[in-house]
Design an enzyme around this catalytic site. Structure first.
Site, PDB file in Angstrom:
ATOM      1  N   SER A 321       3.095  -0.267 -13.049  1.00 20.35           N
ATOM      2  CA  SER A 321       4.172  -0.447 -11.996  1.00 20.35           C
ATOM      3  C   SER A 321       3.618  -0.717 -10.385  1.00 20.35           C
ATOM      4  O   SER A 321       2.338  -0.437 -10.229  1.00 20.35           O
ATOM      5  CB  SER A 321       4.760   1.042 -12.114  1.00 20.35           C
ATOM      6  OG  SER A 321       4.089   1.915 -11.366  1.00 20.35           O
ATOM      7  N   ASP A 322       4.411  -1.215  -9.817  1.00 20.29           N
ATOM      8  CA  ASP A 322       3.928  -1.374  -8.375  1.00 20.29           C
ATOM      9  C   ASP A 322       3.745   0.413  -7.710  1.00 20.29           C
ATOM     10  O   ASP A 322       4.664   1.158  -8.377  1.00 20.29           O
ATOM     11  CB  ASP A 322       4.916  -2.048  -7.530  1.00 20.29           C
ATOM     12  CG  ASP A 322       4.205  -2.590  -6.208  1.00 20.29           C
ATOM     13  OD1 ASP A 322       3.164  -1.939  -5.786  1.00 20.29           O
ATOM     14  OD2 ASP A 322       4.665  -3.618  -5.664  1.00 20.29           O
ATOM     15  N   CYS A 323       3.229   0.480  -6.879  1.00 22.77           N
ATOM     16  CA  CYS A 323       2.941   1.863  -6.417  1.00 22.77           C
ATOM     17  C   CYS A 323       4.432   2.718  -6.018  1.00 22.77           C
ATOM     18  O   CYS A 323       4.814   2.232  -5.096  1.00 22.77           O
ATOM     19  CB  CYS A 323       1.875   1.858  -5.414  1.00 22.77           C
ATOM     20  SG  CYS A 323       0.349   1.218  -6.199  1.00 22.77           S
ATOM     21  N   SER A 325       6.815   3.068  -7.959  1.00 21.39           N
ATOM     22  CA  SER A 325       8.074   2.211  -8.510  1.00 21.39           C
ATOM     23  C   SER A 325       9.116   3.347  -9.022  1.00 21.39           C
ATOM     24  O   SER A 325      10.044   3.212  -9.314  1.00 21.39           O
ATOM     25  CB  SER A 325       7.896   1.349  -9.590  1.00 21.39           C
ATOM     26  OG  SER A 325       7.326   0.070  -8.958  1.00 21.39           O
TER      27      SER A 325
END
Ligand SMILES: *[C@@H]1O[C@H](CO)[C@@H](O)[C@H](O)[C@H]1NC(C)=O
Ligand SMILES: *[C@@H]1O[C@H](CO)[C@@H](O)[C@H](O)[C@H]1NC(C)=O
Ligand SMILES: *[C@@H]1O[C@H](CO)[C@@H](O)[C@H](O)[C@H]1NC(C)=O
Ligand SMILES: *[C@@H]1O[C@H](CO)[C@@H](O)[C@H](O)[C@H]1NC(C)=O
Ligand SMILES: *[C@@H]1O[C@H](CO)[C@@H](O)[C@H](O)[C@H]1NC(C)=O
Ligand SMILES: *[C@@H]1O[C@H](CO)[C@@H](O)[C@H](O)[C@H]1NC(C)=O
Length: 806
Positions: A321-323, A325
């Site tokens: 995941s993007d951080c 998310s």
């Protein structure tokens, strides 16, 4: 709950405002501990001496038995963990299980254009200090892309991974890098254009697979048959999946943005580069983005993750995941009124293996206890993760990379490559009367003026590390003459016109004036989209005044990622030449000066359309549609769908020499015999145009391997200087197909030609890959009829037809 939450984004870190729950739970010792001290002086896990230090006998751990296949070893490792222990391993900080000899591992490192220390004070694994003070900082991807030199894209990846591996050996980096950023620049205002390969999905995907192969591939094992055991130099990650290209625009943020996207745009534009990254680049990771797509958060969408990346494209690796998310899903999207355990369960079920953040590590255990997921869902994620670490040699070491050390970082060879990349990425936009190149025979004093005249950190953009050194424009031009430096502006914002006067005075006295102007991260950056396409503040006045008062040549150099409406300079006869230098990396100044003085003949091309400023008034950034929206009066986006006037078009770029083109041989039609199971598909044609009886066939129904067309183009350098030319090949689908792109780049090849020399460039095009269209209902079709192959901006074109026969 804090009344607002800050997101640990992959770079917003630097802009951190306050601590949220998530960061608080990283203990001080985690932050101070460099991740590799936890390996206690060992470069790989399965070292008998290391186990000995831990009071363990390595031979009793099958996961360290290198004679067994990776999945057997990984299963052994996972089966030894308790549920609680498993949950502790699926965040970017994987805490390890000392009981069984598994050390802590930090998954998060960045290497967008060199090893980066972004977030050094947080949990990121890569850092610089007295022992390793810096790493080679190559041009930002938008600049590197402008070279259109595929072998260079790969060579940069190789140099970066060599430095990364050396840093890993010295305990200064991880092995898993969350780069490159491969979102298509759909709108000229997007703040992160500098991180990307531009607006064309084919260029973006081609850059991605080359850079990823440069980072990941171990020479000689590129074509290993078992992709689950193919060794890796470092692991790369293509991000941000998908339809992510609004950061912060007029109050709207990526954390709240719901991208409304048609299936047609999704397949044709937003997913295409990711598909190429996985299929052609064999990347080991994909990162999902913050935004929702048609109402569903990207990181919780099983169709996008599990079905597409892992299923259809056959990813060998992990999805991250993007951080934070997952926090975004809960607190920003407020999706399905999720509790943390719900969001964690949705992520794991969707196929999200790793959480950059700590929702998985904090709540996955509970999610199982509450019956929201199976323990086996965590096992699948762990398997995807540990197989990658096995392939990287994290467990067994990696003989061929063990000797990489300090000397391999910032080596002369890498700094030279960074310089060459800067030169090759520069685009010559204007050169009246061949004013360039300048000659140091008659140019003795050079006025170097502008907020970027002494640029250093601006040249390396974001997601950078600490460079080995800098060569600023002043440094670069000092090699060719006596430099008179005037800033002309107090900063890029240029809010004070009091510095214009001394700049004009300097220009009047110099033999030539170089204006180094443009943008920087205060104008275009992560979390910062642009609102217009103009030069900031008094920059335009400075340029105009210098141009009107100086008698000697005035050259404008623009540093920016996105296009800038510099029509005023394009049309100003006193500005004889214009160069776009992107953000050219640590050696940018040398690169620029080498081009201006003809040490290097420029051959770069614009990877973005440079729009007129009025474009931004015609449509909001939030409209995701690529095609013109007639009902709302929106024009199309990117060169593929925008037919209006531009400052400079996509693919534009001049040279100090001239090239001519000739078609030396070609197949101009492809006849495909259909069997009775291959059916014709309908395709919408505009009223009044001729529609063939069998308009199209589904690409999946064809035997694509055999459907190739070949031709040969002879390129001739008819000028007086050696030079490089990018042969760009576009396809315009048959006339009348509704909503087809105006044209689409399908191949490009860079060639070097000495003055007077010519070369035949061969192209072999696969019809399914190059001549297809995506219909509105999401079918990937090969249309019949006669389309057109166009070379360059209409330098040469010829018809190419596809016919189906029963
Ligand atoms: C690592 O090695 C260094 C020097 O050899 C030593 O001083 C240090 O104590 C070792 N660290 C650990 C945690 O064993
Ligand atoms: C791997 O395959 C590619 C494409 O077919 C080829 O160009 C390359 O030489 C091959 N590499 C090796 C090491 O066999
Ligand atoms: C250029 O910038 C560097 C680094 O910021 C600084 O040390 C140097 O003094 C500047 N040069 C001039 C001529 O101002
Ligand atoms: C503009 O810069 C000059 C010289 O540095 C300074 O004296 C003046 O106060 C500045 N003006 C503004 C409006 O900031
Ligand atoms: C350009 O596209 C618009 C739709 O956005 C269309 O109305 C117009 O006719 C087109 N112009 C040309 C010259 O093709
Ligand atoms: C591409 O870049 C590499 C690395 O600088 C260089 O060796 C090569 O000549 C370039 N290719 C062309 C056609 O310019």
């Amino acid at each position: 709950m804090a009344n607002f939450c800050v997101i640990l984004s992959t770079v917003t870190l630097a802009l951190f405002l306050t601590l949220n729950e998530a960061t608080n739970s990283l203990s001080t010792s985690d932050i101070n501990d460099t991740p590799y001290t936890l390996m206690h002086n060992y470069t790989h896990v399965c070292d008998p001496a290391r186990f000995n230090d831990l009071g363990l006998d390595m031979t009793s751990f099958a996961y360290c038995d290198s004679s067994l296949p990776y999945d057997t070893r990984v299963k052994d490792l996972i089966d030894r963990m308790t549920l609680e222990e498993k949950a502790q391993q699926i965040g970017d900080t994987a805490y390890g299980v000392p009981r069984i000899g598994l050390p802590k591992y930090e998954w998060w490192s960045e290497a967008l254009h060199g090893v980066s220390n972004v977030g050094q004070w947080n949990s990121i694994a890569s850092f610089f200090d007295d022992e390793i003070p810096g790493a080679t900082s190559f041009p930002t991807p938008i600049s590197t892309t402008a070279s259109f030199n595929q072998s260079m894209w790969k060579m940069i990846g190789q140099a970066v991974s060599t430095e990364a591996r050396a840093m890993y050996n010295l305990g200064h980096a991880g092995l898993t890098f969350w780069s490159p950023n491969i979102n298509v620049v759909r709108d000229p205002r997007w703040g992160r254009a500098l991180e990307t390969p531009g607006e064309d999905p084919y260029v973006v995907g081609t850059y991605a697979s080359n850079y990823v192969r440069g980072l990941q591939d171990v020479e000689g094992t590129e074509n290993a048959t078992d992709l689950n055991s193919r060794p890796l130099k470092v692991a790369a990650c293509c991000k941000h999946y998908a339809a992510y290209d609004v950061d912060a625009w007029l109050g709207l943020e990526r954390y709240n943005f719901d991208a409304r996207v048609t299936e047609q745009d999704m397949l044709e534009t937003f997913l295409k580069p990711f598909e190429m990254c996985v299929k052609d680049g064999d990347v080991t990771s994909v990162m999902c983005s913050y935004n929702k797509i048609n109402g569903i958060p990207a990181c919780a969408d099983p169709k996008l993750l599990k079905d597409t990346i892992r299923g259809e494209w056959d990813l060998h690796g992990y999805i991250v995941s993007d951080c934070d998310s997952i926090e975004v899903i809960i607190n920003h999207h407020k999706w399905l009124k999720d509790l943390p355990e719900d969001a964690v369960a949705q992520g794991l079920k969707a196929g999200l293996d790793l959480d950059c953040g700590n929702y998985y590590t904090n709540y996955a255990n509970n999610a199982v206890v509450q019956g929201k997921i199976k323990e086996g869902d965590i096992d699948i994620a762990l398997k995807n993760l540990y197989v990658v670490l096995m392939r990287l040699g994290f467990f067994d070491g990696s003989l061929q990379f063990e000797t990489l050390a300090k000397d391999d970082i910032c080596s002369d060879e890498h700094i030279e490559l960074a310089t060459e990349a800067a030169r090759q990425g520069i685009v010559l936009l204007k050169n009246d009367n061949n004013i360039l190149p300048l000659s140091s025979d008659n140019i003795k004093t050079i006025a170097v003026i502008g907020p970027h005249a002494n640029a250093t950190s601006a040249m390396i953009g974001n997601y950078a590390g600490i460079p080995c050194k800098y060569s600023s424009p002043i440094d670069g031009f000092s090699a060719y003459g006596n430099v008179q430096y005037e800033m002309g502006c107090d900063s890029v914002a240029c809010n004070n016109d009091s510095l214009i006067f001394p700049a004009v005075q300097a220009a009047k006295q110099a033999d030539a004036t170089i204006l180094v102007m443009g943008l920087d991260l205060s104008v275009e950056a992560e979390s910062l989209d642009r609102v217009d396409l103009l030069l900031p503040g008094y920059q335009t006045q400075l340029i105009n005044q210098v141009a009107s008062e100086s008698k000697n040549p005035v050259i404008l150099v623009v540093l920016s990622a996105g296009g800038v409406d510099i029509s005023f300079a394009k049309n100003n006869a006193n500005i004889k030449a214009i160069l776009w230098a992107g953000y050219p990396g640590e050696e940018g100044g040398r690169g620029i000066a080498d081009v201006v003085f003809g040490e290097h003949n420029p051959g770069g091309r614009l990877p973005l359309t440079w729009h007129e400023n009025s474009y931004v008034d015609m449509l909001p950034m939030t409209s995701m549609t690529l095609r013109p929206l007639e009902s709302l009066g929106y024009p199309g986006r990117t060169y593929r769908f925008f037919n209006g006037s531009t400052v400079y078009p996509f693919g534009y770029g001049l040279s100090y020499t001239e090239f001519s083109y000739k078609l030396s041989s070609s197949e101009k039609s492809l006849n495909i015999q259909l069997n009775k199971f291959q059916h014709c598909r309908d395709l919408d044609y505009t009223d009044g145009s001729f529609k063939p009886p069998c308009p199209a066939v589904l690409i999946d129904d064809l035997q694509c391997d055999d459907q190739n067309v070949e031709f040969e183009v002879e390129v001739h350098n008819i000028g007086e200087k050696d030079g490089r030319e990018v042969v760009m090949l576009y396809y315009t689908p048959p006339n009348g197909i509704q909503e087809a792109p105006l044209k689409q780049l399908i191949a490009f090849e860079k060639v070097f030609l000495a003055a007077g020399e010519s070369q035949k460039v061969q192209f072999q095009l696969n019809a399914c890959k190059s001549l297809g269209v995506v219909s509105f209902n999401g079918n990937n079709l090969l249309p019949s009829g006669s389309g057109t192959i166009v070379i360059g901006n209409d330098l040469l074109s010829f018809p190419m037809s596809v016919n189906f026969q029963y």
